[in-house]
Design a protein around this motif. Structure first.
Motif, PDB file in Angstrom:
ATOM      1  N   ARG A  59       0.616  -1.114   0.050  1.00 20.87           N
ATOM      2  CA  ARG A  59       0.003   0.220   0.053  1.00 20.87           C
ATOM      3  C   ARG A  59       1.004   1.125  -0.044  1.00 20.87           C
ATOM      4  N   GLU A  60       1.929   1.228   0.834  1.00 17.47           N
ATOM      5  CA  GLU A  60       2.817   2.562   1.075  1.00 17.47           C
ATOM      6  C   GLU A  60       3.628   2.608  -0.239  1.00 17.47           C
ATOM      7  N   ALA A  61       3.985   1.490  -1.004  1.00 15.63           N
ATOM      8  CA  ALA A  61       4.645   1.709  -2.236  1.00 15.63           C
ATOM      9  C   ALA A  61       3.817   2.218  -3.264  1.00 15.63           C
ATOM     10  N   ALA A  62       2.422   2.030  -3.179  1.00 12.15           N
ATOM     11  CA  ALA A  62       1.710   2.410  -4.095  1.00 12.15           C
ATOM     12  C   ALA A  62       0.984   3.707  -3.923  1.00 12.15           C
ATOM     13  N   GLY A  63       1.694   4.454  -3.027  1.00  5.94           N
ATOM     14  CA  GLY A  63       1.131   5.910  -2.554  1.00  5.94           C
ATOM     15  C   GLY A  63      -0.165   5.831  -1.921  1.00  5.94           C
ATOM     16  N   ILE A  64      -0.589   5.024  -1.331  1.00  8.03           N
ATOM     17  CA  ILE A  64      -2.138   4.967  -1.101  1.00  8.03           C
ATOM     18  C   ILE A  64      -2.183   5.083   0.335  1.00  8.03           C
ATOM     19  N   GLU A  65      -3.269   5.893   0.969  1.00  5.11           N
ATOM     20  CA  GLU A  65      -3.352   6.283   2.249  1.00  5.11           C
ATOM     21  C   GLU A  65      -4.270   5.069   3.097  1.00  5.11           C
ATOM     22  N   ALA A  94      -9.990   2.574   3.480  1.00  3.99           N
ATOM     23  CA  ALA A  94     -11.491   2.466   4.183  1.00  3.99           C
ATOM     24  C   ALA A  94     -12.380   2.919   3.434  1.00  3.99           C
ATOM     25  N   GLU A  95     -12.425   4.165   2.651  1.00  9.57           N
ATOM     26  CA  GLU A  95     -13.460   4.738   2.010  1.00  9.57           C
ATOM     27  C   GLU A  95     -13.593   3.743   0.708  1.00  9.57           C
ATOM     28  N   ARG A  96     -12.776   3.334   0.003  1.00 12.13           N
ATOM     29  CA  ARG A  96     -12.990   2.625  -1.223  1.00 12.13           C
ATOM     30  C   ARG A  96     -13.624   1.169  -0.846  1.00 12.13           C
ATOM     31  N   PHE A  97     -13.492   0.538   0.402  1.00  8.31           N
ATOM     32  CA  PHE A  97     -14.130  -0.522   0.706  1.00  8.31           C
ATOM     33  C   PHE A  97     -15.350  -0.559   1.509  1.00  8.31           C
ATOM     34  N   LEU A 131      -9.037  -9.303  -0.786  1.00  7.23           N
ATOM     35  CA  LEU A 131      -7.640  -9.479  -0.875  1.00  7.23           C
ATOM     36  C   LEU A 131      -7.312  -9.428  -2.415  1.00  7.23           C
ATOM     37  N   ALA A 132      -8.277  -9.885  -3.119  1.00  2.29           N
ATOM     38  CA  ALA A 132      -8.122  -9.875  -4.811  1.00  2.29           C
ATOM     39  C   ALA A 132      -8.010  -8.326  -5.039  1.00  2.29           C
ATOM     40  N   LEU A 133      -8.969  -7.689  -4.546  1.00  6.17           N
ATOM     41  CA  LEU A 133      -9.238  -6.129  -4.913  1.00  6.17           C
ATOM     42  C   LEU A 133      -8.137  -5.365  -4.565  1.00  6.17           C
ATOM     43  N   LEU A 134      -7.660  -5.654  -3.167  1.00  4.82           N
ATOM     44  CA  LEU A 134      -6.413  -4.808  -2.714  1.00  4.82           C
ATOM     45  C   LEU A 134      -5.313  -5.282  -3.641  1.00  4.82           C
ATOM     46  N   LEU A 135      -4.787  -6.391  -3.691  1.00  6.41           N
ATOM     47  CA  LEU A 135      -3.532  -6.788  -4.467  1.00  6.41           C
ATOM     48  C   LEU A 135      -3.845  -6.034  -5.943  1.00  6.41           C
ATOM     49  N   ASP A 136      -4.900  -6.185  -6.659  1.00  5.23           N
ATOM     50  CA  ASP A 136      -5.181  -5.533  -7.954  1.00  5.23           C
ATOM     51  C   ASP A 136      -4.845  -4.068  -7.633  1.00  5.23           C
ATOM     52  N   TRP A 137      -5.218  -3.319  -6.902  1.00  7.59           N
ATOM     53  CA  TRP A 137      -5.267  -1.788  -6.644  1.00  7.59           C
ATOM     54  C   TRP A 137      -3.824  -1.533  -6.301  1.00  7.59           C
ATOM     55  N   TYR A 138      -3.151  -2.402  -5.403  1.00  2.99           N
ATOM     56  CA  TYR A 138      -1.913  -2.211  -5.106  1.00  2.99           C
ATOM     57  C   TYR A 138      -0.671  -2.565  -6.233  1.00  2.99           C
ATOM     58  N   GLY A 139      -1.297  -2.997  -7.446  1.00  2.48           N
ATOM     59  CA  GLY A 139      -0.297  -3.413  -8.413  1.00  2.48           C
ATOM     60  C   GLY A 139       0.356  -4.863  -8.378  1.00  2.48           C
ATOM     61  N   HIS A 140      -0.362  -5.604  -7.801  1.00  2.00           N
ATOM     62  CA  HIS A 140       0.521  -7.139  -7.392  1.00  2.00           C
ATOM     63  C   HIS A 140      -0.894  -8.162  -7.628  1.00  2.00           C
ATOM     64  N   PRO A 141      -1.442  -8.225  -8.761  1.00  2.00           N
ATOM     65  CA  PRO A 141      -2.576  -9.149  -8.821  1.00  2.00           C
ATOM     66  C   PRO A 141      -2.015 -10.459  -9.230  1.00  2.00           C
ATOM     67  N   GLU A 142      -0.630 -10.814  -9.433  1.00  2.00           N
ATOM     68  CA  GLU A 142      -0.194 -12.025  -9.822  1.00  2.00           C
ATOM     69  C   GLU A 142       0.132 -12.655  -8.704  1.00  2.00           C
ATOM     70  N   ARG A 143      -0.039 -11.869  -7.320  1.00  2.00           N
ATOM     71  CA  ARG A 143       0.250 -12.579  -6.200  1.00  2.00           C
ATOM     72  C   ARG A 143      -0.861 -13.342  -5.341  1.00  2.00           C
ATOM     73  N   LEU A 144      -2.161 -13.246  -6.184  1.00  2.00           N
ATOM     74  CA  LEU A 144      -3.071 -13.547  -5.387  1.00  2.00           C
ATOM     75  C   LEU A 144      -3.046 -15.125  -4.950  1.00  2.00           C
ATOM     76  N   GLU A 145      -2.803 -15.824  -5.896  1.00  2.00           N
ATOM     77  CA  GLU A 145      -2.541 -17.367  -5.421  1.00  2.00           C
ATOM     78  C   GLU A 145      -1.997 -17.724  -4.365  1.00  2.00           C
ATOM     79  N   PHE A 146      -0.721 -17.090  -4.368  1.00  2.00           N
ATOM     80  CA  PHE A 146       0.282 -17.108  -3.141  1.00  2.00           C
ATOM     81  C   PHE A 146      -0.521 -16.740  -1.986  1.00  2.00           C
ATOM     82  N   PHE A 147      -0.969 -15.644  -1.922  1.00  2.00           N
ATOM     83  CA  PHE A 147      -1.620 -15.161  -0.659  1.00  2.00           C
ATOM     84  C   PHE A 147      -3.005 -15.727  -0.331  1.00  2.00           C
ATOM     85  N   ARG A 148      -3.555 -16.479  -1.287  1.00  2.00           N
ATOM     86  CA  ARG A 148      -4.477 -17.426  -0.865  1.00  2.00           C
ATOM     87  C   ARG A 148      -4.072 -18.631  -0.185  1.00  2.00           C
ATOM     88  N   THR A 149      -2.994 -19.092  -0.547  1.00  4.33           N
ATOM     89  CA  THR A 149      -2.318 -20.306   0.265  1.00  4.33           C
ATOM     90  C   THR A 149      -2.230 -19.920   1.552  1.00  4.33           C
TER      91      THR A 149
END
Length: 312
Positions: free
Chosen positions: A41-47, A52-55, A77-95
């Motif tokens: 989140r911090e790397a993506a520059g998101i507060e 909280a507002e978006r979700f 989790l899927a929405l967060l990873l996509d927003w933060y620019g890391h959708p490819e990590r979803l399966e790992f995080f699901r595990t």
């Protein structure tokens, strides 16, 4: 370091209850998921307020996720990873989510629980998921390298008023922890590379018989492909870690760019360091210690000679 590295034959009532099956800690996985979401989140520059507002969540929700207090749903989790620019990590995080939800930490079993202070649970969790545990042992063998009798002798020396039952519970915990080197159920064995101060080898915890057995145990452990020892001779004089021992944990590659964790312990509690510049300082010190120490081959020869010289 009463809990992590310098504390020992387990009494029969305790030993019979112990089944050392070491697996990843749900507590540590929750914490790691949270800290990684925070980093992204911090790397993506998101507060946090934006999250909280978006979700459409409370203002506290992002913080609860990032401290590991709560776990996100798979959808969030899927929405967060996509927003933060890391959708490819979803399966790992699901595990990881699945593993983080699957029960209690192994050391919460009744036989261990009383021997684990709250502040030590974090280190136990991180050790359970780490790929490596390298470091420097200044005054005594590292906990993962101790024999039962060495651990018992050290714990009794450090805490002479501790009830016998509590001593044996702490010893049982130590022996169970050593399963990370050979018996992890959901990960490769932990790789351990320790620089051992010569004084830690010369100090006869429990007397000559226990000392000799400890030295021989080092030689047995070194036969494992994932264990390396180096001896730091007294003759080197001063060095960067003269203030005391430390352990540097790193995590498997699939965990991303996590810089690792350094753990140090004093008489009262343990402290973790996780900022990149702090990790870099300890890593630099460890590199210097490795240069000053005997080579792994010469170190084993040194330990072998010491063991032969001791007459129990």
């Amino acid at each position: 370091m009463v809990f992590s590295g310098e504390l020992g034959q387990v009494c029969r009532p305790v030993a019979e209850e112990v089944t050392p099956v070491v697996e990843s800690s749900p507590t540590a996985l929750r914490r790691w998921i949270g800290s990684e979401l925070k980093r992204m989140r911090e790397a993506a520059g998101i507060e946090r307020a934006e999250v909280a507002e978006r979700f459409m969540k409370t203002a506290a929700w992002p913080g609860h996720l990032e401290t590991g207090r709560n776990l996100p749903s798979v959808g969030d989790l899927a929405l967060l990873l996509d927003w933060y620019g890391h959708p490819e990590r979803l399966e790992f995080f699901r595990t990881l989510l699945g593993r983080a939800k699957r029960g209690k930490d192994w050391w919460s079993a009744e036989v261990f629980a009383a021997a684990v202070p709250e502040w030590f649970t974090l280190y136990l969790g991180l050790e359970s998921i780490a790929a490596t545990a390298d470091g420097y042992d200044a005054m005594a063998p590292a906990g993962l390298a101790q024999t039962e009798d060495t651990a018992r002798a050290v714990i009794r020396t450090a805490l002479p008023d501790l009830p016998e039952e509590e001593v044996e519970r702490r010893v049982a915990l130590r022996m169970a922890r050593q399963g990370v080197l050979t018996d992890r159920t959901d990960a490769e064995p932990l790789r351990m590379w320790r620089v051992i101060d010569e004084s830690a080898l010369l100090r006869p915890f429990g007397g000559p018989k226990v000392q000799k057995a400890q030295l021989e145990h080092y030689l047995e452990l070194a036969e494992l492909d994932n264990v390396t020892f180096q001896v730091l001779p007294l003759s080197v004089g001063g060095h960067p870690s003269i203030e005391g021992p430390f352990t540097l944990l790193t995590y498997p590659p699939e965990y991303g760019d996590d810089p690792g964790t350094v753990y140090v312990e004093d008489r009262q509690r343990g402290t973790t360091y996780e900022e990149p510049h702090q990790i870099a300082d300890f890593r630099r010190d460890l590199d210097v210690l490795r240069e000053l120490a005997l080579t792994p081959v010469d170190s084993l020869s040194f330990i072998h000679r010491l063991a032969k010289e001791i007459t129990p």
